[in-house]
Design a protein around this motif. Structure first.
Motif, PDB file in Angstrom:
ATOM      1  N   GLY A  32       0.820  -1.208   0.000  1.00 20.70           N
ATOM      2  CA  GLY A  32       0.000   0.000   0.000  1.00 20.70           C
ATOM      3  C   GLY A  32       0.847   1.248   0.000  1.00 20.70           C
ATOM      4  O   GLY A  32       0.559   2.211  -0.721  1.00 20.70           O
ATOM      5  N   ASN A  33       1.934   1.219   0.792  1.00 17.75           N
ATOM      6  CA  ASN A  33       2.843   2.370   0.821  1.00 17.75           C
ATOM      7  C   ASN A  33       3.504   2.578  -0.528  1.00 17.75           C
ATOM      8  O   ASN A  33       3.656   3.705  -0.999  1.00 17.75           O
ATOM      9  N   ASN A  34       3.932   1.442  -1.159  1.00 16.94           N
ATOM     10  CA  ASN A  34       4.562   1.538  -2.476  1.00 16.94           C
ATOM     11  C   ASN A  34       3.590   2.077  -3.509  1.00 16.94           C
ATOM     12  O   ASN A  34       3.952   2.902  -4.353  1.00 16.94           O
ATOM     13  N   ASN A  35       2.343   1.583  -3.452  1.00 18.43           N
ATOM     14  CA  ASN A  35       1.330   2.056  -4.399  1.00 18.43           C
ATOM     15  C   ASN A  35       1.039   3.526  -4.193  1.00 18.43           C
ATOM     16  O   ASN A  35       0.872   4.292  -5.148  1.00 18.43           O
ATOM     17  N   ASN A  36       0.971   3.935  -2.919  1.00 14.24           N
ATOM     18  CA  ASN A  36       0.727   5.351  -2.626  1.00 14.24           C
ATOM     19  C   ASN A  36       1.875   6.207  -3.116  1.00 14.24           C
ATOM     20  O   ASN A  36       1.664   7.290  -3.670  1.00 14.24           O
ATOM     21  N   ALA A  37       3.110   5.698  -2.900  1.00 15.03           N
ATOM     22  CA  ALA A  37       4.282   6.450  -3.354  1.00 15.03           C
ATOM     23  C   ALA A  37       4.281   6.591  -4.867  1.00 15.03           C
ATOM     24  O   ALA A  37       4.543   7.667  -5.417  1.00 15.03           O
ATOM     25  N   ALA A  38       3.947   5.486  -5.557  1.00 15.60           N
ATOM     26  CA  ALA A  38       3.906   5.525  -7.019  1.00 15.60           C
ATOM     27  C   ALA A  38       2.838   6.481  -7.511  1.00 15.60           C
ATOM     28  O   ALA A  38       3.014   7.190  -8.501  1.00 15.60           O
ATOM     29  N   ALA A  39       1.709   6.498  -6.783  1.00 17.36           N
ATOM     30  CA  ALA A  39       0.600   7.371  -7.191  1.00 17.36           C
ATOM     31  C   ALA A  39       0.942   8.838  -7.022  1.00 17.36           C
ATOM     32  O   ALA A  39       0.313   9.705  -7.632  1.00 17.36           O
ATOM     33  N   GLN A  40       1.927   9.127  -6.170  1.00 18.61           N
ATOM     34  CA  GLN A  40       2.312  10.517  -5.920  1.00 18.61           C
ATOM     35  C   GLN A  40       3.353  11.027  -6.907  1.00 18.61           C
ATOM     36  O   GLN A  40       3.664  12.214  -6.903  1.00 18.61           O
ATOM     37  N   LYS A  41       3.890  10.150  -7.734  1.00 15.51           N
ATOM     38  CA  LYS A  41       4.931  10.564  -8.667  1.00 15.51           C
ATOM     39  C   LYS A  41       4.349  11.405  -9.793  1.00 15.51           C
ATOM     40  O   LYS A  41       3.259  11.156 -10.284  1.00 15.51           O
ATOM     41  N   LEU A  42       5.108  12.401 -10.207  1.00 13.61           N
ATOM     42  CA  LEU A  42       4.713  13.292 -11.285  1.00 13.61           C
ATOM     43  C   LEU A  42       5.481  12.957 -12.554  1.00 13.61           C
ATOM     44  O   LEU A  42       6.592  12.428 -12.494  1.00 13.61           O
ATOM     45  N   MET A  43       4.900  13.281 -13.681  1.00 11.48           N
ATOM     46  CA  MET A  43       5.632  13.269 -14.941  1.00 11.48           C
ATOM     47  C   MET A  43       5.953  14.723 -15.251  1.00 11.48           C
ATOM     48  O   MET A  43       5.045  15.546 -15.456  1.00 11.48           O
ATOM     49  N   VAL A  44       7.234  15.044 -15.288  1.00 12.82           N
ATOM     50  CA  VAL A  44       7.691  16.427 -15.418  1.00 12.82           C
ATOM     51  C   VAL A  44       8.449  16.578 -16.735  1.00 12.82           C
ATOM     52  O   VAL A  44       9.556  16.065 -16.893  1.00 12.82           O
ATOM     53  N   ALA A  45       7.854  17.275 -17.687  1.00 10.81           N
ATOM     54  CA  ALA A  45       8.457  17.475 -19.009  1.00 10.81           C
ATOM     55  C   ALA A  45       9.163  18.818 -19.053  1.00 10.81           C
ATOM     56  O   ALA A  45       8.554  19.855 -18.760  1.00 10.81           O
ATOM     57  N   LEU A  46      10.443  18.804 -19.404  1.00  9.08           N
ATOM     58  CA  LEU A  46      11.255  20.018 -19.374  1.00  9.08           C
ATOM     59  C   LEU A  46      11.877  20.317 -20.729  1.00  9.08           C
ATOM     60  O   LEU A  46      12.616  19.493 -21.281  1.00  9.08           O
ATOM     61  N   ASP A  47      11.571  21.486 -21.253  1.00  4.64           N
ATOM     62  CA  ASP A  47      12.274  22.002 -22.424  1.00  4.64           C
ATOM     63  C   ASP A  47      13.715  22.300 -22.020  1.00  4.64           C
ATOM     64  O   ASP A  47      14.033  22.415 -20.823  1.00  4.64           O
ATOM     65  N   VAL A  48      14.590  22.457 -22.989  1.00  4.52           N
ATOM     66  CA  VAL A  48      15.998  22.724 -22.686  1.00  4.52           C
ATOM     67  C   VAL A  48      16.365  24.185 -22.942  1.00  4.52           C
ATOM     68  O   VAL A  48      16.552  24.967 -22.000  1.00  4.52           O
ATOM     69  N   ASP A  49      16.456  24.579 -24.202  1.00  2.00           N
ATOM     70  CA  ASP A  49      16.947  25.919 -24.531  1.00  2.00           C
ATOM     71  C   ASP A  49      15.909  26.985 -24.200  1.00  2.00           C
ATOM     72  O   ASP A  49      14.773  26.942 -24.668  1.00  2.00           O
TER      73      ASP A  49
END
Length: 302
Positions: A32-49
């Motif tokens: 449950g803790n692992n699932n909760n941790a995974a559910a809290q992860k974000l997908m963060v897309a970063l441009d460069v220049d």
């Protein structure tokens, strides 16, 4: 004796059952803790220049450290850039992404990063197109412009002496006919003899069809296969990573970031971005010269 033995065995069985139940409950809690941790992860897309690095290619210490901390926190940090593969890899290394994904060439190339691989990555998707029709149309309207093409093997072909750090490799000078016959991942057009306004007018007049394109800060044009953008590649990765749509973040500054900013639940435009880019975002951070990306990245750790 038999009763005592049976009682003893029963008692041992009870204790074993209790132990198994406790272990099962503990495993459930851990899962449950692992699932909760995974559910809290974000997908963060970063441009460069213009986002992670300034227009001289310099990444400030605050930006680098903030990006490294978000990576270390376990979020799915994904570089999404117009740069080609070889120009993207140093940025990936700089912010410490050993495993994950990256989007290059404005969505034309997607990498899977894996530190166990000899090269540290593999190409998992590549979108190509026939550049002939669009190149002929552009050449007719912009005969003095410079043209470059990233082919399906990652090499760059160019007319005249056309080099740019976003290519990641030295462009090979070829005649225009050779470019027409190549299979392209990305086409770049630059006109030093036109103002950005004149260049934009010419592009609109041509009416490019069958491709996706974006105009840069100057008289610069990036062309990819039809329907291919940073956002299209990121959406494919979001599905693969099983990230819910409301847990997506994107930061960018250019016109080639507009689709990405509207794709993300939290789209953040850099402070120096053009008006149409800011209009596509949910919020605006400081400029690249004031470490705007670092402010956004730090907010993800609160």
């Amino acid at each position: 004796m038999t009763t005592l033995t049976e009682t003893s065995v029963a008692g041992n069985d009870d204790r074993r059952d209790n132990t198994r139940n406790n272990e099962h409950n503990e495993n459930n809690r851990n899962n449950g803790n692992n699932n909760n941790a995974a559910a809290q992860k974000l997908m963060v897309a970063l441009d460069v220049d213009g986002t992670l690095v300034d227009h001289d290619g310099h990444m400030s210490v605050p930006v680098r450290e903030a990006a490294q901390d978000v990576v270390a926190a376990g979020h799915h940090v994904t570089i999404a850039t117009g740069r080609s593969l070889n120009a993207t890899l140093p940025i990936i290394e700089h912010i410490g992404i050993d495993n994950g994904y990256a989007v290059c060439s404005n969505g034309g190339v997607t990498l899977r990063l894996d530190s166990s691989l000899s090269a540290g990555y593999e190409i998992v998707h590549k979108a190509t197109f026939d550049p002939g029709p669009v190149l002929r149309a552009l050449r007719k309207r912009l005969p003095t412009a410079k043209y470059a093409l990233e082919d399906e093997d990652g090499a760059f072909l160019s007319t005249e002496r056309f080099q740019d750090m976003s290519f990641g490799v030295e462009a090979i000078g070829v005649d225009f006919q050779t470019m027409l016959e190549a299979t392209a991942v990305r086409v770049v057009v630059f006109s030093a003899e036109n103002t950005p306004e004149e260049f934009n007018t010419a592009i609109r007049h041509i009416g490019l069809a069958g491709v996706t394109y974006s105009v840069g800060w100057t008289a610069w044009l990036d062309i990819a296969a039809e329907g291919v953008t940073k956002a299209s590649a990121l959406e494919h990765l979001r599905g693969r990573l099983e990230i819910e749509t409301h847990r997506t973040v994107a930061v960018g500054d250019g016109r080639n970031d507009i689709e990405m900013l509207t794709w993300a639940a939290r789209g953040v435009a850099m402070g120096q971005a053009p008006e149409e880019v800011i209009a596509a975002a949910n919020e605006v951070t400081h400029s690249v010269f004031d470490d705007g990306a670092a402010h956004v990245l730090r907010s993800l750790l609160l």
